[in-house]
Every structure is written in structure tokens, then in C-alpha cells.
Enzyme design. Structure first.
Site, mmCIF file in Angstrom:
data_model
loop_
_atom_site.group_PDB
_atom_site.id
_atom_site.type_symbol
_atom_site.label_atom_id
_atom_site.label_comp_id
_atom_site.label_asym_id
_atom_site.label_seq_id
_atom_site.Cartn_x
_atom_site.Cartn_y
_atom_site.Cartn_z
ATOM 1 N N SER A 117 51.284 39.373 35.032
ATOM 2 C CA SER A 117 50.545 38.217 35.337
ATOM 3 C C SER A 117 49.926 38.101 36.729
ATOM 4 O O SER A 117 50.340 38.378 37.225
ATOM 5 C CB SER A 117 52.146 37.114 35.921
ATOM 6 N N HIS B 213 52.834 31.368 39.308
ATOM 7 C CA HIS B 213 54.682 32.161 39.284
ATOM 8 C C HIS B 213 54.340 33.002 39.641
ATOM 9 O O HIS B 213 55.446 33.419 40.722
ATOM 10 C CB HIS B 213 54.717 31.649 38.125
ATOM 11 N N ASP C 196 49.172 26.867 35.965
ATOM 12 C CA ASP C 196 49.619 28.139 37.002
ATOM 13 C C ASP C 196 48.149 29.633 37.181
ATOM 14 O O ASP C 196 48.366 30.631 36.922
ATOM 15 C CB ASP C 196 50.368 29.185 35.238
#
Length: 425
Positions: A233, A112, A149
């Protein structure tokens, strides 16, 4: 009267004004009695706690392996107006983190972080910057794994001496209470470090992105209280030896409380490094394509209507009376299709052929129903994927299958057909 140890303050209480305060047997003056002695900074070499020194050592040695990632893509503000020659476009920017995994300069991060959102399927422009460098360098996608992910990128123009891989650890041997150091760029504050502990080693949460933008597959994740915020992230979660034990991916954040949406609440999640290590060879061979979770070759045979069209579901959505009438188990994945040449086909799984419609949906009867995978309950395709997601070619999965009134165990071996790579985006 003598205290135990060094620097013990003894208070001898007398009657009236004759009380005397002694420090190690030496009388203190009135000013010293009125207030404790001022503490001077402890600058001697042994003043730092062992934990502090360990954190300093880990950060100084391995933070140069951290990568600051920026993305930029053009997004139409009004897609419908754009169809008729009107509307405007805006540049959407994002930031995230990653880290070097080898001397070739491969950078592991979250899907992402680098995935496009509104540019017609085109990848956004990706640049990376390493510690101590002001200039960013263009990067390209090596492989994408939306269901995990995870993504692998590389910056061909980066100087070789700036590539500092961080060693990969062993997430299977983690213990609750171990030290955890998170590195990344929270809110774009690049090269930041936080510290906490491993709060759980087997938290089951949806990770990644399913088909058509759906929810990800339920997977095992590492929970930590090390502060993780937007921008962290893709960054590494390290142990006290400086080894990567996870890839920071999500946080639990009660929305709307105090205006803080998407902020750390002390509950963060990281993808176990063992999952990423198993996937790494497939990402490196993807040539810019998409790596999928293992697939044994079956498709769901029960679907209900939704706003997005037919939605595959498990038997648990049906009423107990309806399942009894159809002779179906309480829960399970109805097999609606078996793809030829796959492990499911070779194991003899059978798809339903009798199509029966009901209010709001359709079911294919007469075939198999998968109720368990490696002992874990299965009620939807996502449950089956969860049992397969960490498996490699040559490994097996044992399914509990119901056909009519008979229940049996079926063992399938994953082969090359289970690991199809889609090239191009």
C-alpha cells in the site's frame, strides 16, 4: 532434406534398425539419440529478453526512489477499563510503502498507511527508510486526504542525496495490456518488485474513507495483475518508462480460502496518478491538516435510522408507491440543506422545508432533488462526491435537478469555498 532456420532437428524414419538421426545433416551418436543434448546457460549479451532488460533497467534506476514506511502507536486493549484507571495498552505497528515525488523530499503514500486507529486522534509515530540505508528517519504528516486514501509525508532529517524522486506519468493515456511494475514492501519484505499488466483503466471501486469511518467514495481505479499484497500500500505502480502511473491501494482477496486472508488473487487496484497530481498542491499546503473532496454546499434531506444514528440515503430506498404519493422521482439526492456562500447557494438550489417523518426515518420535502451530475446518476451524497472528486477550482459541474414537476439543468462553478482544508488532527 534441409530445415528452415538454424538448429532444426530432422528425424529420418527408416524401416527396422537402420534409422538415423541427423542434426543439421550430421549423424548423432547413440547417447545423443537417447536423450536431447544438455542445454548450456546462455550467457552471451543478447540472451536476455527485451522485456527482462527493460524491467531490470527500470528497477535499477527508480527503485532508490521507493520508501519503506513504519508506524507505531499505543492502543488501549480495553478502552472501557482505561476509563476507570485499569486496562492495559499495547504498541501497534504497521508497515507500508511510499515514494518521493520531488527534490524537497515529499513522500506520497496511502492515508491508511499513516493514519492512527486507536490513539485518541493522535498521529502514530512515523519513520521512513530508503534503499541501502539501515537506519530509519522520523517523518511527519504534511497533508492527509482520507476520501482519496492519499497522504503526503516528509522526513526533515533525511540526507538530501538520498532523495530520489520518481517521475510522474499520465494515467489518462493508459491502455489495457501495458506493462505494470509494482514496487513496495509486501508483508514487510521491503524493496520488493513484481510485474504484470494493466488489466483495466476505468474500474469503479470505493476508495478512501468517508465520514465517521464510512465507505469511501466510488472512484476510477487502475486494475493490475502485478502481485500486490499487504505492505505494498502506498507504493508506486510504474510503466515501462519508469513513470508512476498509479499508487497501489487495494486488492481483491476472497477471504477465508485456504487460510489466505488479504493475499493477492491477481486483482489489485491503484489510484490513478492524475488524481494524486491534481491533489498534490492542496496536500502540500495543508500544514498537517485534512484535505477534503470538493463540496458544492448541499446536505442530504432523507435519512433513515441506523445503529450509528441518522444515515443519509437516496430515494431508491423508498418504495415506488411512497415516491409516487410524495411526487418524487425514482432516484436522486434530496436536498435538505444549502450552505450559504457556496456554489449551490449561488446557483439557486433550494432545500426542503417540510419535514415529514415515516417509519424508520425522516425526509425534507418542498426542495430540489439532484438526479444527475455531469450526466451520471445520483442517488446519494457519495454519488455526487464521485462526480466532483477530480475537479479543481474554477471547473464546473452540471446537475440535473427536479423541483416539483419541473426538471432543469443547473451549472455550478467550483470556487475556493469548495476546497476547505481542516487543519490539525
Amino acid at each position: 532434406m534441409k530445415g528452415k532456420g538454424v538448429g532444426v532437428l530432422l528425424v529420418l524414419v527408416g524401416l527396422g534398425l537402420g534409422a538415423t538421426v541427423l542434426r543439421d545433416g550430421v549423424p548423432l551418436g547413440a547417447a545423443q539419440q537417447a536423450a536431447p543434448a544438455a542445454s548450456a546457460p546462455l550467457d552471451e549479451p543478447g540472451a536476455r529478453l527485451q522485456n527482462e532488460q527493460n524491467t531490470i533497467d527500470v528497477v535499477s534506476r527508480f527503485e532508490p526512489g521507493l520508501v519503506f514506511i513504519s508506524t507505531e502507536e499505543v492502543v488501549p486493549q480495553d478502552p472501557f477499563a482505561m476509563m476507570f484507571g485499569g486496562g492495559q495498552e499495547e504498541v501497534q505497528r504497521g508497515v507500508g510503502s511510499g515514494f518521493f515525488v520531488n527534490d524537497a523530499g515529499d513522500i506520497l503514500t496511502n492515508y491508511h498507511v499513516v493514519a492512527g486507529e486507536g490513539s485518541g486522534g493522535q498521529q502514530p509515530k512515523i519513520t521512513v527508510r530508503v534503499m541501502g540505508q539501515e537506519a530509519s528517519v522520523p517523518a511527519q504528516v504534511v497533508g492527509l486526504a482520507p476520501q482519496y486514501d492519499l497522504a503526503l509525508i516528509r522526513a526533515p532529517g533525511l540526507q538530501k542525496d538520498l532523495i530520489r524522486p520518481i517521475p510522474l506519468g499520465d494515467s489518462a493515456s493508459l491502455k489495457v495490456g501495458q506493462k505494470a511494475i509494482a514496487m513496495g514492501a509486501p508483508f514487510g519484505l521491503d524493496f520488493s518488485v513484481t510485474e504484470g499488466i494493466v488489466s483495466s483503466t476505468a474500474r469503479q471501486i470505493p476508495i478512501g474513507f468517508g465520514g465517521n469511518g464510512g465507505q469511501g467514495i466510488t472512484q476510477k481505479a487502475i486494475q493490475t495483475d502485478a502481485a500486490i499484497n499487504p505492505g505494498n500500500s502506498g507504493g508506486p505502480l510504474l510503466d515501462s518508462g519508469g513513470r508512476v502511473i498509479g499508487i497501489n491501494t487495494q486488492i481483491y482477496s476472497p477471504a477465508g480460502q485456504g487460510g489466505g486472508v488479504g493475499q493477492s488473487a491477481g486483482v489489485g487496484f491503484a489510484i490513478p496518478i492524475d488524481t494524486a497530481r491534481n491533489l498534490l498542491p492542496r496536500l502540500q499546503a495543508a500544514q498537517g491538516g485534512t484535505v477534503n473532496a470538493p463540496d458544492i454546499g448541499i446536505r442530504g434531506g432523507l435519512a433513515v435510522q441506523s445503529r450509528q444514528g441518522p444515515l443519509p440515503v437516496g430515494l431508491s430506498v423508498l418504495s415506488s408507491a411512497g415516491k409516487r404519493q410524495l411526487g418524487l422521482p425514482d432516484q436522486g439526492l434530496v436536498v435538505g440543506q444549502v450552505v450559504p456562500g457556496t456554489p449551490a447557494a449561488r446557483a439557486g438550489l433550494r432545500a426542503g422545508t417540510e419535514r415529514q417523518q415515516f417509519r424508520g426515518g425522516v425526509i425534507l420535502l418542498g426542495g430540489d432533488v439532484v438526479t444527475r451530475a455531469d450526466g451520471e446518476p445520483v442517488d446519494a451524497l457519495e454519488d455526487l462526491q464521485a462526480a466532483l472528486i477530480d475537479k479543481k477550482e474554477g471547473e464546473t459541474v452540471t446537475l440535473t435537478v427536479v423541483r416539483g414537476e419541473a426538471t432543469r439543468e443547473v451549472r455550478l462553478t467550483l470556487d475556493a469555498s469548495s476546497f476547505t482544508v481542516r487543519t490539525g488532527q
